[in-house]
Design a protein around this motif. Structure first.
Motif, mmCIF file in Angstrom:
data_model
loop_
_atom_site.group_PDB
_atom_site.id
_atom_site.type_symbol
_atom_site.label_atom_id
_atom_site.label_comp_id
_atom_site.label_asym_id
_atom_site.label_seq_id
_atom_site.Cartn_x
_atom_site.Cartn_y
_atom_site.Cartn_z
ATOM 1 N N ALA A 72 0.798 -1.228 0.000
ATOM 2 C CA ALA A 72 0.000 0.000 0.000
ATOM 3 C C ALA A 72 0.828 1.275 0.000
ATOM 4 O O ALA A 72 0.423 2.285 0.566
ATOM 5 N N GLY A 73 1.982 1.242 -0.670
ATOM 6 C CA GLY A 73 2.755 2.449 -0.930
ATOM 7 C C GLY A 73 3.042 3.274 0.302
ATOM 8 O O GLY A 73 3.722 2.847 1.232
ATOM 9 N N GLY A 74 2.501 4.494 0.338
ATOM 10 C CA GLY A 74 2.796 5.415 1.417
ATOM 11 C C GLY A 74 1.978 5.225 2.671
ATOM 12 O O GLY A 74 2.188 5.930 3.661
ATOM 13 N N ILE A 75 1.030 4.286 2.685
ATOM 14 C CA ILE A 75 0.221 4.055 3.884
ATOM 15 C C ILE A 75 1.048 3.271 4.903
ATOM 16 O O ILE A 75 1.559 2.196 4.581
ATOM 17 N N PRO A 76 1.182 3.755 6.136
ATOM 18 C CA PRO A 76 1.997 3.034 7.130
ATOM 19 C C PRO A 76 1.232 1.865 7.756
ATOM 20 O O PRO A 76 1.081 1.770 8.975
ATOM 21 N N ILE A 77 0.777 0.950 6.919
ATOM 22 C CA ILE A 77 -0.043 -0.149 7.418
ATOM 23 C C ILE A 77 0.794 -1.204 8.133
ATOM 24 O O ILE A 77 0.367 -1.778 9.136
ATOM 25 N N VAL A 78 2.005 -1.495 7.632
ATOM 26 C CA VAL A 78 2.854 -2.484 8.299
ATOM 27 C C VAL A 78 3.218 -1.986 9.694
ATOM 28 O O VAL A 78 3.089 -2.708 10.690
ATOM 29 N N LYS A 79 3.666 -0.746 9.793
ATOM 30 C CA LYS A 79 3.995 -0.165 11.089
ATOM 31 C C LYS A 79 2.740 -0.052 11.959
ATOM 32 O O LYS A 79 2.799 -0.278 13.175
ATOM 33 N N GLU A 99 3.044 -2.031 15.329
ATOM 34 C CA GLU A 99 3.278 -1.182 16.487
ATOM 35 C C GLU A 99 1.974 -0.601 17.058
ATOM 36 O O GLU A 99 1.633 -0.842 18.206
ATOM 37 N N GLY A 100 1.249 0.147 16.240
ATOM 38 C CA GLY A 100 0.062 0.816 16.753
ATOM 39 C C GLY A 100 -1.010 -0.125 17.241
ATOM 40 O O GLY A 100 -1.696 0.151 18.231
ATOM 41 N N THR A 125 14.525 -2.298 15.148
ATOM 42 C CA THR A 125 14.456 -3.374 14.152
ATOM 43 C C THR A 125 13.256 -4.271 14.448
ATOM 44 O O THR A 125 12.198 -4.111 13.888
ATOM 45 N N GLY A 126 13.414 -5.192 15.377
ATOM 46 C CA GLY A 126 12.286 -6.050 15.736
ATOM 47 C C GLY A 126 12.046 -7.127 14.698
ATOM 48 O O GLY A 126 12.659 -7.163 13.632
#
Length: 443
Positions: free
Chosen positions: A142-149, A153-154, A336-337
């Motif tokens: 998804a490009g610029g969407i911070p979905i992995v983070k 994390e969130g 890292t993690g």
């Protein structure tokens, strides 16, 4: 301790493989936002070496400050490189060789390569964990969407119950353009190619493969599952007609290509993972219905957070470069993690879920000959398969040899019953094309 973790006062040195649209975007971003990036990373980030297919090509940026490698895999062996950034693409070949070599050399890897992560991400993650190196791939989904983070994390404290969304901008552009223009699929695809929204060979986009790569990655992060791209049930949008768009609108829906994954408990030792990429009818009141153009959007449903909605540009030099550099900043900070949120050895092998027993509504469209008895044949098949019909619409098509479209919406019921009804109609001389089946997404 790896080279890029040994001294946080020194610049983090990166090598860039691939200087196309995204690679140039990374260079521009690091130059334009140098002070901001340094402040947020806690140390300078410097490009020291690059590699691409054509050294002499004019890319609109000056590459002379960086060492050049004709063989991209040589970047992994350079002693002056802490992090390798792979922006070449392809599930195998030079990109995979570079990734393996970089990690084997103890260097961290940042990649935008969703195909490579979908096919080899688990092995790469295990190797990275063994070497104490980072493997980051925010830009792969998804490009610029911070979905992995966002998931790692969130939403880390949540049990994710379902994840779904619009994961391919090309398909979404075509479907939303068909809504507004009334044009059919073929004409809209051609326009999308001319405007640069679709590739000359758009197969991966319009047949759902690109979205399936991304979904398999999201499923692994969301559910702690081993990646299983081959288990994604994948169907594209090439069968969607303008008439389907019109009927969906009249019923209060829009059509979107939706990637969806969830987990169900089983009687066996391992849970079952459902992964589907299919065109769906989305209620107009749902946030995904308002995601138009080449935009991506992802919905994650956590057991404590509730519905989380992520939306943004799914491709392009700026948004994708933003995701790449965000990963680099994390590495510079020493963050890292585990690449898939939990250690690779703890990822669970899950069986492939069968959707037959799942209940819901569906839209079915049949292309049939205009003759007596056709509707009776279709409704009889529905009756015999125990499919309850909520509404049925018959629409003729002028100048098309008497061909008729029959569309129906079912009541809630098992998906397996719909499959049985379609099987009962298989081989019918009344049907001139395979039926189109689209799940109706719940609110």
């Amino acid at each position: 301790m790896t080279a890029n973790q040994s001294d946080n006062t020194k610049p983090l040195r990166i090598a860039l493989a691939g200087v196309g649209t995204v690679g140039v975007g990374v260079i521009k971003l690091l130059d334009t936002n140098a002070d901001l990036v340094t402040a947020r990373a806690g140390r300078p980030i410097e490009i020291v070496a690059v590699s691409a297919r054509n050294k002499g090509r004019d890319r609109g940026v000056d590459l002379s400050p960086y060492a050049w490698e004709d063989d991209m895999t040589a970047l992994a062996a350079r002693g002056d490189v802490d992090v390798v950034v792979e922006l070449v693409g392809g599930s195998d070949g030079p990109a995979l060789a570079l990734a393996r070599n970089a990690i084997a050399a103890g260097k961290s890897l940042v990649t935008a390569n969703k195909a490579m992560i979908a096919h080899h991400g688990q092995a790469l993650a295990a190797a990275a964990e063994d070497k104490g190196a980072a493997l980051k791939f925010e830009a792969a989904v998804a490009g610029g969407i911070p979905i992995v983070k966002g998931l790692r994390e969130g939403a880390a404290a949540n049990s994710i119950e379902r994840i779904y969304g619009i994961l391919n901008g090309t398909a979404n552009y075509i479907l939303s353009t068909m809504e507004h223009s009334g044009a059919d699929f073929g004409a809209t695809l051609k326009d999308a190619q001319e405007l640069g929204y679709a590739e000359a060979d758009p197969t991966f986009d319009i047949e759902g493969v690109d979205a399936a790569h991304k979904l398999s990655i999201l499923a692994a992060i969301s559910f702690g599952a081993q990646i299983d791209f081959d288990a994604v049930d994948c169907e594209g949008i090439s069968s969607v007609r303008a008439a389907d768009i019109t009927q969906a609108d009249a019923l209060g829906y829009v059509i979107r290509l939706i990637g969806m994954a969830d987990v169900e408990a089983t009687a066996g030792e391992s849970p079952a993972l459902l992964q589907q990429v299919k065109p769906c009818l989305v209620p107009k009141g749902h946030p995904l219905a308002h995601t138009t153009g080449a935009t991506n959007a992802v919905v994650a449903e956590g057991n404590f957070s509730g519905r989380l909605f992520f939306q943004g540009a799914g491709a392009g030099d700026g948004p994708t470069a933003s995701a790449v550099v965000a990963d680099i900043i994390d590495i510079a900070r020493g963050e890292t993690g585990s690449p898939f949120s939990i250690p690779t050895a703890q990822l669970v092998p899950m069986t492939r879920a069968v959707s037959d027993n799942r209940t819901g509504q569906a839209y079915l469209r049949f292309t049939v000959t205009d003759k007596p008895g056709v509707l009776a044949e279709i409704t009889a098949a529905m009756r015999d398969a125990d499919v309850s019909i909520e509404s049925l619409i018959q629409q003729g098509r002028a100048n098309d040899g008497g061909e008729v479209l029959v569309a129906l919406v079912t009541h809630d019921g098992p998906e397996g019953n719909i499959s049985k009804a379609v099987e009962l109609l298989k081989g019918s001389e009344s049907l001139t094309a395979p039926p189109l089946i689209m799940r109706i997404l719940s609110e």
